[in-house]
Design a protein around this motif. Structure first.
Motif, mmCIF file in Angstrom:
data_model
loop_
_atom_site.group_PDB
_atom_site.id
_atom_site.type_symbol
_atom_site.label_atom_id
_atom_site.label_comp_id
_atom_site.label_asym_id
_atom_site.label_seq_id
_atom_site.Cartn_x
_atom_site.Cartn_y
_atom_site.Cartn_z
ATOM 1 N N UNK A 101 0.817 -1.215 0.000
ATOM 2 C CA UNK A 101 0.000 0.000 0.000
ATOM 3 C C UNK A 101 0.855 1.271 0.000
ATOM 4 N N UNK A 102 2.107 1.130 -0.431
ATOM 5 C CA UNK A 102 2.956 2.299 -0.638
ATOM 6 C C UNK A 102 3.485 2.955 0.610
ATOM 7 N N UNK A 103 3.620 2.193 1.695
ATOM 8 C CA UNK A 103 4.173 2.697 2.958
ATOM 9 C C UNK A 103 3.419 3.920 3.490
ATOM 10 N N UNK A 104 2.125 3.944 3.250
ATOM 11 C CA UNK A 104 1.328 5.074 3.716
ATOM 12 C C UNK A 104 0.940 4.886 5.181
ATOM 13 N N UNK A 105 0.785 5.974 5.929
ATOM 14 C CA UNK A 105 0.382 5.864 7.343
ATOM 15 C C UNK A 105 -0.963 5.163 7.479
ATOM 16 N N UNK A 106 -1.173 4.532 8.628
ATOM 17 C CA UNK A 106 -2.412 3.807 8.889
ATOM 18 C C UNK A 106 -2.901 4.144 10.287
ATOM 19 N N UNK A 107 -4.217 4.274 10.434
ATOM 20 C CA UNK A 107 -4.798 4.536 11.747
ATOM 21 C C UNK A 107 -5.088 3.190 12.414
ATOM 22 N N UNK A 108 -4.480 2.943 13.565
ATOM 23 C CA UNK A 108 -4.662 1.678 14.263
ATOM 24 C C UNK A 108 -5.699 1.840 15.355
ATOM 25 N N UNK A 109 -6.001 0.734 16.045
ATOM 26 C CA UNK A 109 -7.110 0.738 16.992
ATOM 27 C C UNK A 109 -6.894 1.724 18.138
ATOM 28 N N UNK A 110 -5.624 2.023 18.461
ATOM 29 C CA UNK A 110 -5.347 3.009 19.506
ATOM 30 C C UNK A 110 -5.490 4.428 18.997
ATOM 31 N N UNK A 111 -5.779 4.562 17.699
ATOM 32 C CA UNK A 111 -5.905 5.850 17.040
ATOM 33 C C UNK A 111 -4.564 6.560 16.909
ATOM 34 N N UNK A 112 -3.480 5.804 17.017
ATOM 35 C CA UNK A 112 -2.159 6.341 16.718
ATOM 36 C C UNK A 112 -1.898 6.140 15.231
ATOM 37 N N UNK A 113 -1.080 6.984 14.633
ATOM 38 C CA UNK A 113 -0.667 6.817 13.254
ATOM 39 C C UNK A 113 0.692 6.151 13.242
ATOM 40 N N UNK A 114 0.810 5.009 12.538
ATOM 41 C CA UNK A 114 2.050 4.238 12.530
ATOM 42 C C UNK A 114 2.406 3.865 11.105
ATOM 43 N N UNK A 115 3.671 3.615 10.849
ATOM 44 C CA UNK A 115 4.120 3.042 9.584
ATOM 45 C C UNK A 115 4.911 1.789 9.909
ATOM 46 N N UNK A 116 4.966 0.849 8.955
ATOM 47 C CA UNK A 116 5.661 -0.410 9.158
ATOM 48 C C UNK A 116 6.741 -0.554 8.099
#
Length: 202
Positions: free
Chosen positions: A187-202
């Protein structure tokens, strides 16, 4: 409506809690490999899609492992019979670990739709495409289970307890790179909103 069109069905295995009211999660692995895997392999070409689902909230359903398949209605009784006529099914019944086994047609307006078992909160395109993703993930998980079971000795239940711990360890140590990172790359290393509502990249 074509009466012979493939529909989504749930083959559900509901388990009792143990004496300490704990969830025996390793039973999911046992069902997947000792009950479902052989039937899955034999009828792979008869299944449009399939996946596994695991859950154990403290509710009326409780601990349930499901094999969810999109297949023609006439095949359901065949699959049902073969699942119940396995040695492992008898073991789970005789030990009281299997509280209930049931086969259900999905509750959906259109049980033939690809998206019929997907989360209704998702966008329509994601609902439609996600079943392909989760089948692949289920196939990988089953392969890991099979690899780990083959590495352990002991009774049937002991081998699956050990395999469950080993697969848990693989998830803990390897999922970040093997799964999350490579999915992120897709998905192009785009930021993602996780369940904690933090923005993370992998």
């Amino acid at each position: 409506d074509d009466a012979s069109a493939p529909r989504w069905y749930y083959f559900g295995f509901r388990f009792s809690r143990n004496s300490a009211e704990d969830t025996e999660r390793y039973l999911d692995l046992l069902v997947a490999n000792e009950i479902v895997a052989e039937v899955l392999e034999e009828h792979r070409d008869d299944l449009v899609l399939w996946r596994f689902h695991r859950r154990w909230p403290d509710d009326a359903t409780g601990h349930q492992f499901s094999w969810i398949v999109l297949t023609k209605p006439e095949l359901v009784a065949v699959l049902d019979d073969k699942l119940q006529n396995t040695d492992a099914f008898d073991v789970l019944n005789s030990t009281g670990k299997l509280r209930e086994y049931r086969v259900d047609l999905v509750r959906a307006d259109d049980p033939t739709a690809l998206a019929a078992t997907s989360d209704r909160a998702w966008p329509e395109a994601l609902q439609r495409e996600w079943p392909y993703f989760i089948e692949g993930a289920s196939r990988m998980w089953l392969g890991l289970v099979q690899a780990e079971v083959g590495r352990h000795d002991g009774s049937l239940l002991d081998r699956y307890r050990a395999a469950s711990e080993a697969v848990d360890g693989l998830w803990f140590e390897q999922a970040n790179h093997a799964l999350f990172h490579h999915l992120s790359a897709l998905f192009g290393y785009q930021p993602v909103r996780v369940i904690r509502r933090d923005v993370m990249t992998f």
